[in-house]
Scaffold this motif. Structure first.
Motif, PDB file in Angstrom:
ATOM      1  N   GLN A   1      -0.104  -6.288  -7.240  1.00  0.00           N
ATOM      2  CA  GLN A   1       0.257  -6.493  -5.833  1.00  0.00           C
ATOM      3  C   GLN A   1       1.624  -5.858  -5.611  1.00  0.00           C
ATOM      4  O   GLN A   1       2.546  -6.048  -6.414  1.00  0.00           O
ATOM      5  CB  GLN A   1       0.320  -7.987  -5.544  1.00  0.00           C
ATOM      6  CG  GLN A   1       0.708  -8.330  -4.139  1.00  0.00           C
ATOM      7  CD  GLN A   1       0.752  -9.843  -3.943  1.00  0.00           C
ATOM      8  OE1 GLN A   1       0.756 -10.616  -4.892  1.00  0.00           O
ATOM      9  NE2 GLN A   1       0.792 -10.255  -2.699  1.00  0.00           N
ATOM     10  N   TRP A   2       1.747  -5.071  -4.526  1.00  0.00           N
ATOM     11  CA  TRP A   2       3.059  -4.504  -4.197  1.00  0.00           C
ATOM     12  C   TRP A   2       3.993  -5.631  -3.773  1.00  0.00           C
ATOM     13  O   TRP A   2       3.598  -6.529  -3.047  1.00  0.00           O
ATOM     14  CB  TRP A   2       2.959  -3.488  -3.061  1.00  0.00           C
ATOM     15  CG  TRP A   2       2.065  -2.320  -3.335  1.00  0.00           C
ATOM     16  CD1 TRP A   2       1.014  -1.901  -2.571  1.00  0.00           C
ATOM     17  CD2 TRP A   2       2.127  -1.388  -4.424  1.00  0.00           C
ATOM     18  NE1 TRP A   2       0.430  -0.787  -3.116  1.00  0.00           N
ATOM     19  CE2 TRP A   2       1.103  -0.455  -4.255  1.00  0.00           C
ATOM     20  CE3 TRP A   2       2.965  -1.267  -5.522  1.00  0.00           C
ATOM     21  CZ2 TRP A   2       0.882   0.595  -5.145  1.00  0.00           C
ATOM     22  CZ3 TRP A   2       2.744  -0.230  -6.417  1.00  0.00           C
ATOM     23  CH2 TRP A   2       1.722   0.682  -6.225  1.00  0.00           C
ATOM     24  N   VAL A   3       5.254  -5.560  -4.199  1.00  0.00           N
ATOM     25  CA  VAL A   3       6.249  -6.573  -3.884  1.00  0.00           C
ATOM     26  C   VAL A   3       7.420  -5.898  -3.171  1.00  0.00           C
ATOM     27  O   VAL A   3       7.941  -4.891  -3.644  1.00  0.00           O
ATOM     28  CB  VAL A   3       6.760  -7.265  -5.174  1.00  0.00           C
ATOM     29  CG1 VAL A   3       7.814  -8.301  -4.852  1.00  0.00           C
ATOM     30  CG2 VAL A   3       5.605  -7.873  -5.950  1.00  0.00           C
ATOM     31  N   ASP A   4       7.815  -6.454  -2.025  1.00  0.00           N
ATOM     32  CA  ASP A   4       9.006  -5.987  -1.292  1.00  0.00           C
ATOM     33  C   ASP A   4       9.038  -4.475  -1.087  1.00  0.00           C
ATOM     34  O   ASP A   4      10.041  -3.817  -1.359  1.00  0.00           O
ATOM     35  CB  ASP A   4      10.295  -6.433  -1.988  1.00  0.00           C
ATOM     36  CG  ASP A   4      10.409  -7.943  -2.074  1.00  0.00           C
ATOM     37  OD1 ASP A   4       9.925  -8.620  -1.141  1.00  0.00           O
ATOM     38  OD2 ASP A   4      10.959  -8.448  -3.070  1.00  0.00           O
ATOM     39  N   MET A   5       7.941  -3.909  -0.594  1.00  0.00           N
ATOM     40  CA  MET A   5       7.886  -2.467  -0.371  1.00  0.00           C
ATOM     41  C   MET A   5       8.733  -2.085   0.845  1.00  0.00           C
ATOM     42  O   MET A   5       8.688  -2.767   1.870  1.00  0.00           O
ATOM     43  CB  MET A   5       6.431  -2.013  -0.160  1.00  0.00           C
ATOM     44  CG  MET A   5       6.288  -0.504  -0.108  1.00  0.00           C
ATOM     45  SD  MET A   5       4.588   0.037   0.174  1.00  0.00           S
ATOM     46  CE  MET A   5       3.838  -0.314  -1.398  1.00  0.00           C
ATOM     47  N   SER A   6       9.488  -1.015   0.710  1.00  0.00           N
ATOM     48  CA  SER A   6      10.342  -0.560   1.806  1.00  0.00           C
ATOM     49  C   SER A   6       9.497  -0.070   2.980  1.00  0.00           C
ATOM     50  O   SER A   6       8.336   0.320   2.808  1.00  0.00           O
ATOM     51  CB  SER A   6      11.263   0.566   1.340  1.00  0.00           C
ATOM     52  OG  SER A   6      10.524   1.765   1.154  1.00  0.00           O
ATOM     53  N   THR A   7      10.080  -0.065   4.155  1.00  0.00           N
ATOM     54  CA  THR A   7       9.388   0.389   5.358  1.00  0.00           C
ATOM     55  C   THR A   7       8.948   1.845   5.222  1.00  0.00           C
ATOM     56  O   THR A   7       7.834   2.204   5.605  1.00  0.00           O
ATOM     57  CB  THR A   7      10.296   0.221   6.597  1.00  0.00           C
ATOM     58  OG1 THR A   7      10.702  -1.152   6.671  1.00  0.00           O
ATOM     59  CG2 THR A   7       9.590   0.608   7.870  1.00  0.00           C
ATOM     60  N   GLY A   8       9.816   2.684   4.667  1.00  0.00           N
ATOM     61  CA  GLY A   8       9.480   4.100   4.475  1.00  0.00           C
ATOM     62  C   GLY A   8       8.302   4.283   3.542  1.00  0.00           C
ATOM     63  O   GLY A   8       7.400   5.090   3.811  1.00  0.00           O
ATOM     64  N   ASN A   9       8.286   3.538   2.425  1.00  0.00           N
ATOM     65  CA  ASN A   9       7.168   3.624   1.482  1.00  0.00           C
ATOM     66  C   ASN A   9       5.878   3.093   2.093  1.00  0.00           C
ATOM     67  O   ASN A   9       4.804   3.633   1.852  1.00  0.00           O
ATOM     68  CB  ASN A   9       7.492   2.883   0.188  1.00  0.00           C
ATOM     69  CG  ASN A   9       8.400   3.672  -0.725  1.00  0.00           C
ATOM     70  OD1 ASN A   9       8.609   4.868  -0.532  1.00  0.00           O
ATOM     71  ND2 ASN A   9       8.959   3.015  -1.721  1.00  0.00           N
ATOM     72  N   LYS A  10       5.974   2.032   2.903  1.00  0.00           N
ATOM     73  CA  LYS A  10       4.792   1.500   3.583  1.00  0.00           C
ATOM     74  C   LYS A  10       4.185   2.562   4.497  1.00  0.00           C
ATOM     75  O   LYS A  10       2.965   2.743   4.540  1.00  0.00           O
ATOM     76  CB  LYS A  10       5.145   0.260   4.406  1.00  0.00           C
ATOM     77  CG  LYS A  10       5.333  -0.994   3.603  1.00  0.00           C
ATOM     78  CD  LYS A  10       5.678  -2.167   4.512  1.00  0.00           C
ATOM     79  CE  LYS A  10       5.988  -3.406   3.697  1.00  0.00           C
ATOM     80  NZ  LYS A  10       6.370  -4.540   4.555  1.00  0.00           N
ATOM     81  N   LYS A  11       5.041   3.250   5.233  1.00  0.00           N
ATOM     82  CA  LYS A  11       4.576   4.268   6.169  1.00  0.00           C
ATOM     83  C   LYS A  11       3.923   5.436   5.423  1.00  0.00           C
ATOM     84  O   LYS A  11       2.844   5.894   5.805  1.00  0.00           O
ATOM     85  CB  LYS A  11       5.741   4.767   7.023  1.00  0.00           C
ATOM     86  CG  LYS A  11       5.331   5.719   8.109  1.00  0.00           C
ATOM     87  CD  LYS A  11       6.496   6.085   9.002  1.00  0.00           C
ATOM     88  CE  LYS A  11       6.025   7.025  10.105  1.00  0.00           C
ATOM     89  NZ  LYS A  11       7.091   7.352  11.038  1.00  0.00           N
ATOM     90  N   THR A  12       4.552   5.888   4.348  1.00  0.00           N
ATOM     91  CA  THR A  12       3.983   6.985   3.556  1.00  0.00           C
ATOM     92  C   THR A  12       2.640   6.578   2.969  1.00  0.00           C
ATOM     93  O   THR A  12       1.667   7.338   3.029  1.00  0.00           O
ATOM     94  CB  THR A  12       4.953   7.388   2.420  1.00  0.00           C
ATOM     95  OG1 THR A  12       6.197   7.777   2.993  1.00  0.00           O
ATOM     96  CG2 THR A  12       4.390   8.526   1.596  1.00  0.00           C
ATOM     97  N   LEU A  13       2.563   5.369   2.407  1.00  0.00           N
ATOM     98  CA  LEU A  13       1.320   4.889   1.816  1.00  0.00           C
ATOM     99  C   LEU A  13       0.231   4.769   2.877  1.00  0.00           C
ATOM    100  O   LEU A  13      -0.919   5.142   2.636  1.00  0.00           O
ATOM    101  CB  LEU A  13       1.551   3.549   1.110  1.00  0.00           C
ATOM    102  CG  LEU A  13       0.346   2.962   0.379  1.00  0.00           C
ATOM    103  CD1 LEU A  13      -0.204   3.928  -0.659  1.00  0.00           C
ATOM    104  CD2 LEU A  13       0.729   1.640  -0.284  1.00  0.00           C
ATOM    105  N   GLU A  14       0.569   4.276   4.048  1.00  0.00           N
ATOM    106  CA  GLU A  14      -0.400   4.148   5.137  1.00  0.00           C
ATOM    107  C   GLU A  14      -0.974   5.519   5.522  1.00  0.00           C
ATOM    108  O   GLU A  14      -2.177   5.654   5.715  1.00  0.00           O
ATOM    109  CB  GLU A  14       0.264   3.502   6.346  1.00  0.00           C
ATOM    110  CG  GLU A  14      -0.674   3.255   7.503  1.00  0.00           C
ATOM    111  CD  GLU A  14       0.031   2.603   8.684  1.00  0.00           C
ATOM    112  OE1 GLU A  14      -0.579   2.589   9.769  1.00  0.00           O
ATOM    113  OE2 GLU A  14       1.173   2.123   8.540  1.00  0.00           O
ATOM    114  N   GLN A  15      -0.117   6.533   5.588  1.00  0.00           N
ATOM    115  CA  GLN A  15      -0.573   7.883   5.940  1.00  0.00           C
ATOM    116  C   GLN A  15      -1.506   8.443   4.870  1.00  0.00           C
ATOM    117  O   GLN A  15      -2.563   9.002   5.180  1.00  0.00           O
ATOM    118  CB  GLN A  15       0.626   8.819   6.131  1.00  0.00           C
ATOM    119  CG  GLN A  15       1.441   8.508   7.358  1.00  0.00           C
ATOM    120  CD  GLN A  15       2.757   9.280   7.390  1.00  0.00           C
ATOM    121  OE1 GLN A  15       3.207   9.836   6.391  1.00  0.00           O
ATOM    122  NE2 GLN A  15       3.387   9.298   8.561  1.00  0.00           N
TER     123      GLN A  15
END
Length: 139
Positions: A105-119
């Protein structure tokens, strides 16, 4: 379906209050997708990926302790590199291939990493859902 989309859409008669509704889905990964995660300098082949976690092929269920937090993990999806990730070991199971698979499970992922992963997940979904027309003529 209400509209043309690869995203899951609600069924009009479905009442989310009466049961669980899954809002995030795992994307199955194939070898040609070239997706790997690096934990402590060791690369592991990714079998599925989501905004909330990742599953990898391991040699043994003793590879990680359940609950272990792995800091400074890196995810490589083709030419895209997501660094500075933190993952928590959740479970070990047997993969369809017969090898072992560990879920994180990802823990405390940064907003930038969340956005990149979503894309990237959006691109992987499109790729996974492409179906060739069986009646189309091919040269």
């Amino acid at each position: 379906m209400i509209e043309d989309s690869i995203d899951f859409q609600p069924i009009s008669e479905e009442n989310a209050e009466n049961g669980k509704v899954r809002h995030l889905f795992r994307v199955s990964i194939s070898l040609i997708d070239d997706v790997w995660v690096n934990f402590g300098g060791n690369e592991f082949l990714v079998t599925n990926l989501s905004q909330t976690g990742v599953a990898v092929i391991v040699s043994s269920c003793r590879e990680f302790d359940s609950g272990r937090i792995i800091a400074d993990a890196r995810l490589r999806i083709g030419h895209v590199h997501i660094t500075g990730l933190c993952a928590k070991a959740i479970h070990c199971s047997v993969h369809d291939s017969g090898s072992f698979q560990y879920g994180f499970q990802w823990v405390d992922m940064s907003t930038g990493n969340k956005k990149t992963l979503e894309q990237v997940l959006g691109q992987l979904k499109v790729k996974a859902l492409k179906v060739k027309d069986l009646f189309e003529e091919h040269p």
